[in-house]
Scaffold this motif. Sequence first.
Motif, PDB file in Angstrom:
ATOM      1  N   CYS A  86      -7.324  15.143   1.337  1.00 49.16           N
ATOM      2  CA  CYS A  86      -7.487  13.710   1.622  1.00 49.16           C
ATOM      3  C   CYS A  86      -8.170  13.514   2.963  1.00 49.16           C
ATOM      4  N   ASP A  87      -8.870  12.410   3.072  1.00 45.79           N
ATOM      5  CA  ASP A  87      -9.462  12.075   4.366  1.00 45.79           C
ATOM      6  C   ASP A  87      -8.735  10.866   4.951  1.00 45.79           C
ATOM      7  N   GLU A  88      -9.117  10.543   6.160  1.00 42.47           N
ATOM      8  CA  GLU A  88      -8.387   9.512   6.876  1.00 42.47           C
ATOM      9  C   GLU A  88      -8.523   8.135   6.249  1.00 42.47           C
ATOM     10  N   ASP A  89      -9.647   7.906   5.601  1.00 46.51           N
ATOM     11  CA  ASP A  89      -9.851   6.573   5.022  1.00 46.51           C
ATOM     12  C   ASP A  89      -8.839   6.280   3.934  1.00 46.51           C
ATOM     13  N   THR A  90      -8.641   7.251   3.096  1.00 43.67           N
ATOM     14  CA  THR A  90      -7.721   7.017   1.983  1.00 43.67           C
ATOM     15  C   THR A  90      -6.290   7.345   2.364  1.00 43.67           C
TER      16      THR A  90
ATOM     17  N   ARG B 268       0.178   3.888   1.719  1.00 44.24           N
ATOM     18  CA  ARG B 268       0.148   4.658   2.954  1.00 44.24           C
ATOM     19  C   ARG B 268       1.379   4.383   3.773  1.00 44.24           C
TER      20      ARG B 268
ATOM     21  N   LYS C 131       0.835  -1.199   0.000  1.00 47.29           N
ATOM     22  CA  LYS C 131       0.000   0.000   0.000  1.00 47.29           C
ATOM     23  C   LYS C 131       0.861   1.236   0.000  1.00 47.29           C
TER      24      LYS C 131
ATOM     25  N   CYS D 205      -3.079   9.959   2.486  1.00 51.81           N
ATOM     26  CA  CYS D 205      -2.563  10.685   1.321  1.00 51.81           C
ATOM     27  C   CYS D 205      -1.911   9.677   0.398  1.00 51.81           C
ATOM     28  N   ASP D 206      -2.741   8.996  -0.354  1.00 47.94           N
ATOM     29  CA  ASP D 206      -2.220   7.971  -1.254  1.00 47.94           C
ATOM     30  C   ASP D 206      -1.834   8.603  -2.581  1.00 47.94           C
TER      31      ASP D 206
ATOM     32  N   ASN E  21      -3.440   9.411  -5.006  1.00 49.20           N
ATOM     33  CA  ASN E  21      -4.373  10.416  -5.519  1.00 49.20           C
ATOM     34  C   ASN E  21      -4.290  11.733  -4.758  1.00 49.20           C
ATOM     35  N   CYS E  22      -3.416  11.777  -3.805  1.00 50.46           N
ATOM     36  CA  CYS E  22      -3.281  13.012  -3.015  1.00 50.46           C
ATOM     37  C   CYS E  22      -2.802  14.158  -3.911  1.00 50.46           C
TER      38      CYS E  22
ATOM     39  N   GLU F 143      -1.688   9.103   9.725  1.00 48.78           N
ATOM     40  CA  GLU F 143      -2.306   8.369   8.623  1.00 48.78           C
ATOM     41  C   GLU F 143      -1.844   8.885   7.266  1.00 48.78           C
TER      42      GLU F 143
END
Length: 839
Positions: A403-407, A319, A317, A409-410, A412-413, A432
């Motif tokens: 970005c939100d916590e679910d994603t 993250r 991943k 900063c992957d 797509n950030c 996160e």
Amino acid sequence: MSRRTSRLSTTATPALPDVSSHETPEDTMSLDVPEQLLTPENSRSETSSNNENASTDEKLAGRRRSTRVVRASLQATESLANTPVKNVEPKTASSQAYVDSLAKSKRSRSSLRHSIAVMESSLRNGTALPDVDTLANDQSMVPETPISNSSQEPVSDEPNPPLSQRTLRQRVEKVLGKDDEKETPKATPKSASRGYMRRSTRLSLIEKASDFLERSSSVLGKRQRGQGSDNKKEVSRRASLRPRTLAPPKEETPATAAEAPQPKKRRVSESDLTKLQKKEPSPPQEEIKPATPKYKPKRWVTHGLYTGQEPSDSPPKQRQSKNSAKTGTGPLNRRILPMPMFAGSRLVKNGRDYRLPFDIFSPLPPGQPKPDEWRKTNKNVFVGDAASEWRANKNLELSTCMCDEDTGCDENCQNRYMFYECDSGNCRLGPECGNRNFSELKHRTKAGGKYNIGVEVIKTSDRGYGVRSNRSFEPNQIIVEYTGEIITQFECERRMRAVYKNNECYYLMYFDQNMIIDATRGSIARFVNHSCEPNCRMEKWTVAGKPRMALFAGDRGVMTGQELSYDYNFDPYSNKNVQECRCGADNCRGILGPRPKDKDQRPKVVDEKTKNAATPKSAKNAKNAKTAGTKRKLSETTETSSAPPKKRKLLKPKSIKSGIKKVIKKATTARGKTTTKKSVTASKATKSTSPAKKKSVKLPTVKPASRVKATVKTSQKKTEKTEKATPKSPAKSTSQLKRPSAATKKKILALADGSTPQPAEAKPKKDKTGIKRGPYKKTLLKRALAAQNSAKSPAKANSATVKSPTKTKSPAKSKGLGSSMKKAAKNVVRTVKGAKRSA
Ligand SMILES: C[S@@+](CC[C@H](N)C(=O)[O-])C[C@H]1O[C@@H](n2cnc3c(N)ncnc32)[C@H](O)[C@@H]1O
């Protein structure tokens, strides 16, 4: 402290006539009773005895008894025990009388004991016994314990019993013992009844005392009470009542100790034990004590077969937090126990690649040379005017990620996409957030150690020094920052001329705002070599508003022990500066950078670049290419000339093709459409030719626009000129589009018929790119447009001022263009014909 000897003399006692008649003075029994040495313990015993006397607690009263036992036993000797009782008897008899008198004086048990003590001392010292009154007075000194208070009872005034062969103490105890005898059937009724009353009272006292004693923690006390309360015999055996003569001296000379039988061990209470232990730190015990083994603290190995490759079935991943938790940075992250044995079956089934640790499979050879002239710095340092210049030109680039916590900063950030590092200022995510590479690197560097730093310098066989990894790196993971002195271009040139003129290697890299990082004094990243198939890439990021460069792992990651490399991607500008590449990759270009003037190779390189530029990731590469290329460019070009390096434009052949296709398509579809649309199309087509310029292809231009020379030449200077000119062309081409003249119209029609050959048609020349260039000034497109115009609205077409090309050729003959172009031209001609017929 001196040892005192108490001499028990029986000679001068007037009350002992029998004794004197029996024995001569020589026979006088003189016993050396070694008294107890006044050790701290004994003195304490004395003190405690006194204290106990002062105490009102019944427990203490009981304990006092045991203290006295000690004292009594210490003052006795064996010899005294062996002494004929008769000799002592006279004295004892007098003592007996005394005791009786005491008993008569209705003293309590405690006062009686006190009196006994007084008698004993007088016996020892040979002094006369004090009067009962004196003793009575002494009683004032005796503290009033509960026992003494409760013992103020009338004592039996029975006649003195005959003297028996008993010690004074035994006698006294007998008196006391009599009190204890509850049910003595031999007693006379009167005395019995009296004694019973008295005894019962005393018995109750004794019982009380024994109860207290039972509660006491002393082992000795318990034992004695248990026995004493049962019967008289047992009471007589009580240690407290044992004759002092039998008690062994506490301290003896070694000889005496050896000869004498082993003295009965004194029962010791727990408190005494602790005292003793405190006093005597028993050395033999220490000797016996087995040496406790000293265990070394457990040290976790920070690298091993699977270093940085924690097993996981989940796909990798982006993250950072998850990755870092998975990869771990040593023992700290190993919070759980190792997997059970049977978990290995998974490994056997699935398998997992591994590499031996770098220091096992590829240890650095001994005597590894170290770079001499390397001044290390892990931070960027502005030198000279660089700082002020940078500040002056600094762009306030702000970016806040959404970005939100679910994603997290992957990939797509927004910040990541723009090469902005997230921090608390521009990102609301905390741990996160997966876009904090430089901060991760900072922590690693701070932790230190080979594993955390992750890279080391090696000496390669043919490329000077290089850098290899000490650990594995995840794809796109930050490895090391490229730092050094940030200098202006002017300063760079100066250094190249003056300082580095004899150098073989240069550590210069284009940075930001025409600044250059000179890593001659810099980080270890300066030693990373070039490869045509690299495993890393160099990226420029903005961290807290400042640009920074770092080496990142490539898309395949980096394994432990691999040499790190990235594509320098520089342009040498001069053949002189071209260096042979020794990267050893399958697709090695052979030189450091694109091969100059190699028609086959060059477009290929260009293709790769543009291909990479199509995707966001390759956008990074494109960026790298620029920086890396600049670095090399600087180092190479300044060797030959001091002039600042010129920027080389990247050609985009793809755009040419697409541009042409677009035009043709529009031209084709324009059949039957309105003139307005056509004109727009024409203008667009004109515009679309601009990218094609980069292909070094002369594209046809519309005459009105021909005022603007939109030709592209291979030389860079001309390209620049064209660049200046090009922006004007689209506007002009649309606004100044003139209608073709009647003559032109005629010619076009003739052309469309295919009947009239064009006069003085020159042979098309091939340009350098191999594309045949027509000698015409009017392009096919223009002609097609004109034809369309004339076909749609002949009247207008007639009035059109499209300038006829001076040299025209049949579109079919223009071999230099692609087949699509030809087709388009044919279509246009057909359309014109059709229009003519219909008209
Ligand atoms: C920035 S330095 C790299 C470190 C250098 N090897 C050293 O020893 O300091 C760049 C120089 O390394 C050499 N170099 C790097 N990659 C190379 C390669 N693939 N083939 C040949 N030489 C290379 C070239 O001499 C180049 O000018």
